[in-house]
Structure formats: C-alpha cells, structure tokens
Design a protein around this motif. Structure first.
Motif, PDB file in Angstrom:
ATOM      1  N   TRP A 136      20.374   8.673  21.909  1.00  0.00           N
ATOM      2  CA  TRP A 136      19.075   9.160  21.483  1.00  0.00           C
ATOM      3  C   TRP A 136      18.451   8.558  20.381  1.00  0.00           C
ATOM      4  N   LEU A 137      19.236   8.114  19.142  1.00  0.00           N
ATOM      5  CA  LEU A 137      18.698   7.548  18.009  1.00  0.00           C
ATOM      6  C   LEU A 137      18.422   5.891  18.342  1.00  0.00           C
ATOM      7  N   GLU A 153      23.949   9.179  19.307  1.00  0.00           N
ATOM      8  CA  GLU A 153      23.670   7.918  18.904  1.00  0.00           C
ATOM      9  C   GLU A 153      22.891   7.055  20.047  1.00  0.00           C
ATOM     10  N   HIS A 187      15.053   5.797  20.133  1.00  0.00           N
ATOM     11  CA  HIS A 187      13.921   6.196  19.562  1.00  0.00           C
ATOM     12  C   HIS A 187      13.766   5.244  18.164  1.00  0.00           C
TER      13      HIS A 187
END
Lengths: 102, 102
Positions: B78-79, B76, B82
C-alpha cells in the motif's frame, strides 16, 4: 502510531489519503466522490489533521488539503523497524532449512 | 486495507503485533504485559485474526499466535503504491526549483 493507523482505518479517510498522495486538493474536490453530508466529511478531515496525516490551509474561501510530508514516512519507519525482526526470523528459518538439505 | 489499518489502530493490538514481529508467542505470554481481563484480550486477538494480520494454532492447551506472513507485506505494498505518487510530486517540485536556479 496507533493513532495514525486508527485514522487510516476508515474507508473514507483511506480514500482521501490515497487521493492526496496524487497531490493537494480543495475540500470540495476531495468530498465530491463521497455521498456524505458536508459536516460528516469535515469530521473525517479533522481526524486526519489531528493524527498529523494531512495539513490544510485556507486561502480566500477555498481550503486546500495536502498530505503531511511526514505521514507516510512514519508508517514506513514503523514497518522498517518491525520488518527487520520479521525478516531476520525468516532468514534464520531459511538457513536452518538449508543446513538440513546439505 | 482500511480493515488492516483499523485493526492496527489500537495501542494494545499494535503492541501485540510489535511483539509478534519478534516471533510467535502463546496467548498467555502475549497477554502478560497487559492489565486486561482475559476475554477483553481475546477480543483484540480476534480482531487481528479477522483482519488476517495474525494466525493462531492450538496444540494441547496452548494456543500459539504468529504474525501472518502477508500482514506486513500488505502495508508495505500500500505504502509503495502511494509513496510513488508522493515522491513523484516531490521530484517534480525539485526539478522545478532546480530549473529556477539555473
């Protein structure tokens, strides 16, 4: 979905996706940070294209790569779907602990 | 992070994680839906443990596996990290198109 995760499961490909999250780039700009032969780098791009994580377009001699608009959406939906069950379990545990304290 | 994605990048392991999102399970319950020899299934579990996606505990003769609380959180974060750049680009494009219309 495991194909998407598998494609992201390589340091080079993950770095390419992270770079593309900031905007489209040419293949040569993308490959510049990596100490890797051209064909090896193109193989990584092909894996990302096959998993529909990136798309590319050739204009003259320059191929431009960009993140597919759906790509991060898939990961997000997968997460939302499975996080719901996970959070529900944590909520149930929380309620159980709260009841124990009252 | 690519280790986490790589661990999820296999249909069996992804199915195990999806099952564990609904709650902990014993190794034998987990392996039941798969037509796979015990040692092969245990190898998949070890990959998930090595990537810190699941943890397991043995009580008597039963080993219980559960999703590590951090696991989905990593994906989550990381998402989110980015997606911000990605959405920012879409916003900028949206503003540009709006200005063009006015």
């Amino acid at each position: 979905m495991s194909d998407v995760f598998s494609a992201l499961g390589d340091p080079t490909r993950l770095a390419v996706v992270e770079r593309l999250a900031r905007g489209p780039a040419s293949v040569s700009d993308l490959s510049a940070p990596f100490d890797m032969a051209g064909p090896s780098f193109l193989k990584h791009l092909r894996v990302l294209e096959a998993a529909h994580i990136v798309t590319s377009e050739k204009s003259g001699r320059v191929r431009t790569v960009q993140l597919s608009p759906e790509a991060l959406g898939w990961v997000e939906r997968w997460l939302t779907e499975h996080r719901r069950g996970w959070e529900h379990r944590l909520d149930t545990l929380g309620q159980f602990l709260e009841q124990g304290n009252n």
